[in-house]
Structure formats: C-alpha cells, structure tokens
Design an enzyme around this catalytic site. Structure first.
Site, PDB file in Angstrom:
ATOM      1  N   LYS A  17       0.819  -1.221   0.000  1.00 54.45           N
ATOM      2  CA  LYS A  17       0.000   0.000   0.000  1.00 54.45           C
ATOM      3  C   LYS A  17       0.848   1.264   0.000  1.00 54.45           C
ATOM      4  CE  LYS A  17      -1.936  -1.867   3.727  1.00 54.45           C
ATOM      5  NZ  LYS A  17      -1.969  -3.316   3.530  1.00 54.45           N
ATOM      6  N   VAL A  52      -6.346  -3.531  -0.812  1.00 53.50           N
ATOM      7  CA  VAL A  52      -7.556  -3.338  -0.008  1.00 53.50           C
ATOM      8  C   VAL A  52      -8.330  -4.651   0.040  1.00 53.50           C
ATOM      9  CG1 VAL A  52      -9.729  -2.080   0.224  1.00 53.50           C
ATOM     10  CG2 VAL A  52      -7.711  -0.917  -0.699  1.00 53.50           C
ATOM     11  N   ALA A  83      -7.253  -7.690   0.627  1.00 54.56           N
ATOM     12  CA  ALA A  83      -6.497  -8.833   0.071  1.00 54.56           C
ATOM     13  C   ALA A  83      -7.106  -9.300  -1.255  1.00 54.56           C
ATOM     14  CB  ALA A  83      -6.407  -9.956   1.091  1.00 54.56           C
ATOM     15  N   LEU A 132     -10.178  -9.911  -2.095  1.00 54.95           N
ATOM     16  CA  LEU A 132     -11.562  -9.510  -2.393  1.00 54.95           C
ATOM     17  C   LEU A 132     -11.601  -8.461  -3.502  1.00 54.95           C
ATOM     18  CD1 LEU A 132     -12.950  -9.025   1.257  1.00 54.95           C
ATOM     19  CD2 LEU A 132     -13.294 -11.004  -0.247  1.00 54.95           C
ATOM     20  N   LYS A 180      -5.672   1.913   3.661  1.00 53.64           N
ATOM     21  CA  LYS A 180      -6.646   1.344   2.727  1.00 53.64           C
ATOM     22  C   LYS A 180      -7.720   2.370   2.390  1.00 53.64           C
ATOM     23  CE  LYS A 180      -5.781  -3.238   4.632  1.00 53.64           C
ATOM     24  NZ  LYS A 180      -6.236  -4.305   5.523  1.00 53.64           N
TER      25      LYS A 180
HETATM   26  N1  LIG Z   1      -0.033 -10.845   4.417  1.00 55.30           N
HETATM   27  C1  LIG Z   1      -1.218 -10.293   4.229  1.00 55.30           C
HETATM   28  O1  LIG Z   1      -2.226 -10.799   4.726  1.00 55.30           O
HETATM   29  C2  LIG Z   1      -1.363  -9.069   3.380  1.00 55.30           C
HETATM   30  C3  LIG Z   1      -2.641  -8.660   2.942  1.00 55.30           C
HETATM   31  C4  LIG Z   1      -2.760  -7.537   2.101  1.00 55.30           C
HETATM   32  C5  LIG Z   1      -1.616  -6.829   1.746  1.00 55.30           C
HETATM   33  N2  LIG Z   1      -0.406  -7.226   2.217  1.00 55.30           N
HETATM   34  C6  LIG Z   1       0.764  -6.454   1.831  1.00 55.30           C
HETATM   35  O2  LIG Z   1       1.631  -7.254   1.063  1.00 55.30           O
HETATM   36  C7  LIG Z   1       2.961  -6.803   1.235  1.00 55.30           C
HETATM   37  C8  LIG Z   1       3.850  -7.992   1.571  1.00 55.30           C
HETATM   38  O3  LIG Z   1       3.460  -8.541   2.810  1.00 55.30           O
HETATM   39  P1  LIG Z   1       4.311  -9.699   3.505  1.00 55.30           P
HETATM   40  O4  LIG Z   1       3.500 -10.169   4.645  1.00 55.30           O
HETATM   41  O5  LIG Z   1       4.753 -10.663   2.474  1.00 55.30           O
HETATM   42  O6  LIG Z   1       5.568  -8.854   4.034  1.00 55.30           O
HETATM   43  P2  LIG Z   1       6.989  -9.428   4.516  1.00 55.30           P
HETATM   44  O7  LIG Z   1       6.861 -10.866   4.872  1.00 55.30           O
HETATM   45  O8  LIG Z   1       7.482  -8.444   5.504  1.00 55.30           O
HETATM   46  O9  LIG Z   1       7.909  -9.377   3.205  1.00 55.30           O
HETATM   47  C9  LIG Z   1       8.424  -8.183   2.698  1.00 55.30           C
HETATM   48  C10 LIG Z   1       9.481  -8.535   1.673  1.00 55.30           C
HETATM   49  O10 LIG Z   1       9.912  -7.323   1.028  1.00 55.30           O
HETATM   50  C11 LIG Z   1      11.340  -7.341   0.969  1.00 55.30           C
HETATM   51  N3  LIG Z   1      11.845  -5.962   0.836  1.00 55.30           N
HETATM   52  C12 LIG Z   1      12.047  -5.031   1.782  1.00 55.30           C
HETATM   53  N4  LIG Z   1      12.545  -3.905   1.247  1.00 55.30           N
HETATM   54  C13 LIG Z   1      12.651  -4.135  -0.078  1.00 55.30           C
HETATM   55  C14 LIG Z   1      13.120  -3.359  -1.170  1.00 55.30           C
HETATM   56  N5  LIG Z   1      13.548  -2.108  -1.003  1.00 55.30           N
HETATM   57  N6  LIG Z   1      13.091  -3.917  -2.410  1.00 55.30           N
HETATM   58  C15 LIG Z   1      12.654  -5.183  -2.590  1.00 55.30           C
HETATM   59  N7  LIG Z   1      12.200  -5.952  -1.591  1.00 55.30           N
HETATM   60  C16 LIG Z   1      12.210  -5.438  -0.353  1.00 55.30           C
HETATM   61  C17 LIG Z   1      11.770  -8.037   2.233  1.00 55.30           C
HETATM   62  O11 LIG Z   1      13.106  -8.445   2.082  1.00 55.30           O
HETATM   63  P3  LIG Z   1      13.890  -9.307   3.197  1.00 55.30           P
HETATM   64  O12 LIG Z   1      13.368 -10.705   3.003  1.00 55.30           O
HETATM   65  O13 LIG Z   1      15.313  -9.160   2.814  1.00 55.30           O
HETATM   66  O14 LIG Z   1      13.524  -8.718   4.515  1.00 55.30           O
HETATM   67  C18 LIG Z   1      10.747  -9.172   2.257  1.00 55.30           C
HETATM   68  O15 LIG Z   1      11.173 -10.227   1.431  1.00 55.30           O
HETATM   69  C19 LIG Z   1       2.925  -5.765   2.363  1.00 55.30           C
HETATM   70  O16 LIG Z   1       2.982  -4.484   1.802  1.00 55.30           O
HETATM   71  C20 LIG Z   1       1.584  -5.994   3.019  1.00 55.30           C
HETATM   72  O17 LIG Z   1       1.039  -4.833   3.593  1.00 55.30           O
HETATM   73  C21 LIG Z   1      -0.253  -8.342   3.000  1.00 55.30           C
END
Ligand SMILES: NC(=O)c1ccc[n+]([C@@H]2O[C@H](COP(=O)([O-])OP(=O)(O)OC[C@H]3O[C@@H](n4cnc5c(N)ncnc54)[C@H](OP(=O)(O)O)[C@@H]3O)[C@@H](O)[C@H]2O)c1
Ligand SMILES: *[C@@H]1O[C@H](CO)[C@@H](O)[C@H](O)[C@H]1NC(C)=O
Length: 386
Positions: free
Chosen positions: A147, A173, A175, A177, A246
């Site tokens: 986001k 927003v 996930a 949906l 969101k």
């Molecule tokens: N999980 C959910 O339910 C959900 C739902 C809706 C939206 N989202 C959104 O989806 C996104 C990902 O969520 P997640 O749970 O997968 O997060 P996460 O587990 O914290 O993963 C983030 C990833 O981004 C990498 N990263 C950090 N800085 C970066 C950069 N500058 N360039 C490239 N990669 C970089 C991190 O690298 P490292 O591995 O080296 O730390 C990590 O691999 C978030 O923005 C979250 O808000 C998640």
C-alpha cells in the site's frame, strides 16, 4: 493439441516475504492452467531487501521453476537471496544493493520498450515508490500488494495510476476480495459512488464483534493475539493506521485529492499507552485493562439504540474518517462476526441496498492469489503478434 501461447508476461518481483513466496508458488503450480489459456508468466527477476536475482538474458528466458522453488525455501528458512550464489547453479546473476536497484531499472528500460514488463511490489516499504514510478515512465505495467507507494504524496499516486489500464492494486484493499475492481466498474458506468463504509481490519472486525457478547476488551484483544489475528504488538492494529492507508487508496480512487494528514484516525489506545511510553508486555499486562470500562460503556450505549459498534473507514462527501461507528445490527457490517472484511458501496444504483463484498481480507495465500489474478488481468497487453 497444446494451446498456442498467445501472451508472455515477463515479471520482476520486489519482495519475497510471506506474500511474495506464495505468489511464486502459485505461478509455478498454475503453469498447466495458464498454458491451457495460452498464457505464460516468465519470472525474470526477484528481489529482497538486499539484492536482486535476475535472469542472464531477460529477453529470452526467465528464472527456471527449480530455482524459484529453491529460492522460496531459502527465504522461508530466513536466508537472504544472496545465499543462493555459488550454492545453486542456473542462468542467473545476482546483484547487491545499490546496484540491484539500477539493474531493475535496466530491465524495465529494455523490456518496457520491447516485450513489456510487469513490476510486482510485494514488499512492505516506501522505498519501492521511486522504482515503481520509473517503471511507469518506461511503459511497464505495475501490480502492487504494497500500500505504501500509493499512500505517499498525492503526486506519486497520480503518477502511478496515470496509465490506469497498466496498473492493478486489488490486493492493497481487502487482500483477494474484488473491492477495487468493483468500485472501478461502478465509476466507469457513470454511476456516482456516494459513500463507501468498510471494516477492513480482520483483527478489529473480530475484536468489535466479540464485544457484543459482553466480553471484556482486554480479554478479546489477548484472545485475538493468541489466535494469530494481530501483529506481534497489537497496537499496530488498534492504532488504525493500516485501515487508514486502505481508506486513503479508496478515497483517492473516488477522486479525492487527499493525503494521510487529511484523514481523521481514531486510535483505540491513548498516546499515554503508546509504544514510546509503554512496552508491549506492559501494554498487554496492565495497559489494556485500563480501556475496558470506556469500551464497555460505548458498546452498551450503542446496544441500547439497537446498534453495534464497528471499527470502520467511511469515505463520502465529507472526506474520509477512520474509527468507531455505531451501525444498525441488521446491516451487513452490523451482522459481521469473526475476522472477515466487509465493504458496503453506495451509489445511485446501490442506494437503499448497497453492494456488499465480504470474505477473508488477509492471509499470504489469499493476498498472493489476488496479485496473480491482477497479473493475469494484464495478459491482453502482452499479446504476441505472430
Ligand atoms: N499478508 C497479508 O495478509 C497481506 C494482505 C494484504 C496486503 N499485504 C501487503 O503485502 C505486502 C507484503 O506482505 P508480507 O506479509 O509478504 O511482508 P513481509 O513478509 O514483511 O515481506 C516483505 C518482503 O519485502 C522485501 N523488501 C524489503 N525492502 C525491499 C526493497 N527495497 N526492495 C525489494 N524488496 C524489499 C523483504 O526483504 P527481506 O526478506 O530481505 O527482509 C521481504 O522479502 C505488504 O505491503 C503488506 O502490507 C499483505
Ligand atoms: C505469512 O507469512 C509470514 C512470513 O513467512 C509468516 O510469518 C506469517 O505467519 C504468515 N501468515 C499467515 C496468516 O500464514
């Protein structure tokens, strides 16, 4: 006879955390399905916070599936991408920051002009915003689960959505949906959207609905934490900032030229109990119970009026608010139990009976599925002219 390949979509993925890894797994396991539809997704690069793994020749081939599978396993075990170097052979190169960043731009420049490229942001940082803007400048498509690039300065949002057919951000927003798609369709039909009310936090949806049974706020929050519904520090949920992001995306989609500063966000804890003043442990042990009484009163007052309390975002003619709101028990939001997200969309066509979208609004798998659907939705822009 095999279906001829009609569309090849080269993809560079930023971020391989929970969502990014699920995305890669979905891409690999959906190969037969996509082949039947004449579509091939070619993952040409994957980045984490410190480096970029990129195919030797981004024009001719992607990273192979064995490498992608290996990469997911390494990241899941907590190793950086750079740990693959020397351990796994293949047709790839590895670049560390800051070079990694310029290599992403290289790929965007090369492919943007020729085959096209989808740059996918599954990171959780503001740092990708400038890369995403560069990609747009080079004519690439972008897909975001993150986001943050869409909730910074308004000019950034404007830039990112400037080629509206080349961006998808459904998973930001609710996930998986179809919230953004539904709003976009209503707007495109000329039906003015007057109001959107949504419960967009699974955690707060669960907490508020449990309070109706007379349970104490502090107990419900602790249960939510033990069920894995909250962030490690529940104040990250209770503060409402994630909901506000969101809400901002939805408000901007409706044409409101606003920023985070313009959103009134009600936090469910006072600043005296904030992370600067109180540790997570102390907040859970002794902070939370201080909030029980006032919450109980608000729930009772609402109930005496035939209403329930929900933590919602409301976007309408008066701007954008995020916080507790009394809603009729018999509305879609009022009926909400558990951790589902619910969004009510009001417009001329959906005035007395709003369009309601409900379902799981979080989770790595669901979110990644939403991202994959977004990528597939771009296939017509990648048709091969045979
Ligand atoms: N999980 C959910 O339910 C959900 C739902 C809706 C939206 N989202 C959104 O989806 C996104 C990902 O969520 P997640 O749970 O997968 O997060 P996460 O587990 O914290 O993963 C983030 C990833 O981004 C990498 N990263 C950090 N800085 C970066 C950069 N500058 N360039 C490239 N990669 C970089 C991190 O690298 P490292 O591995 O080296 O730390 C990590 O691999 C978030 O923005 C979250 O808000 C998640
Ligand atoms: C999503 O993935 C992250 C990182 O692997 C993990 O910590 C988290 O528990 C996962 N969430 C769910 C709901 O499976």
């Amino acid at each position: 006879m095999p279906t001829p390949v009609k569309s090849v979509l080269p993809v560079v993925l930023l971020g391989c955390g929970g969502v990014g890894r699920y995305l890669l797994r979905h891409i690999v396991s959906c190969r037969p399905l996509h082949a039947n539809q004449g579509v091939a997704i070619r993952v040409v690069g994957v980045a984490d916070s410190s480096s970029l793994l990129v195919a030797d020749d981004v024009h001719s081939s992607g990273l192979d599936d064995a490498l992608l599978t290996h990469l997911c396993a390494a990241k899941a075990a907590g190793s950086p991408l750079s740990s693959l170097l020397g351990q796994v052979s293949g047709n790839y190169q590895l670049f560390r920051n800051p070079e990694a960043r310029s290599k992403v731009i290289d790929a965007a420049t090369k492919l943007g002009r020729t085959t096209g490229l989808v740059l996918v942001d599954c990171s959780a940082t503001y740092d990708t915003a400038s890369l995403m803007k560069d990609a747009v400048d080079h004519g690439c498509c972008i897909v975001l689960a993150n986001k943050k690039p869409l909730t910074g300065p308004y000019e950034d949002f404007q830039k990112l959505v400037s080629n509206f057919r080349q961006i998808r951000f459904e998973s930001t927003v609710g996930a998986g949906l179809p919230v953004i798609a539904s709003v976009t369709r209503i707007i495109a039909s000329g039906d003015p959207v007057s109001r959107i009310v949504g419960s967009l936090s699974g955690t707060l949806g669960y907490v508020m609905s449990e309070l109706e049974d007379g349970k104490r706020f502090s107990e419900v929050v602790k249960t939510a934490k033990s069920l894995g519904f909250t962030e490690p520090d529940p104040r990250d949920d209770l503060g409402g900032m994630d909901v506000a992001r969101k809400a901002l995306i939805l408000a901007r989609l409706l044409g409101q030229q606003i920023s985070m500063d313009n959103i009134n966000v009600e936090s469910l804890y006072p600043s005296e109990l904030g992370p600067d003043a109180v540790s997570t442990e102390d907040f859970l042990e002794s902070g939370l119970v201080q909030l029980d009484r006032s919450m109980e009163e608000r729930v009772k007052t609402a109930s005496s009026r035939g209403n329930v309390l929900r933590y919602v975002c409301e976007i309408g003619s008066k701007g954008c608010q995020v916080g507790l709101k009394e809603l009729p028990k018999d509305s879609a939001l009022g009926r909400l139990r558990g951790s589902d997200n619910v969004v009510e969309i009001y417009s001329r066509c959906y005035e007395s009976s709003p369009l309601v979208i409900q379902g799981a609004g979080a989770g790595n798998d669901t979110t990644a599925a939403g991202v994959l659907a977004d990528i597939m939705d771009l296939q017509d822009l990648f048709q091969r002219t045979a």
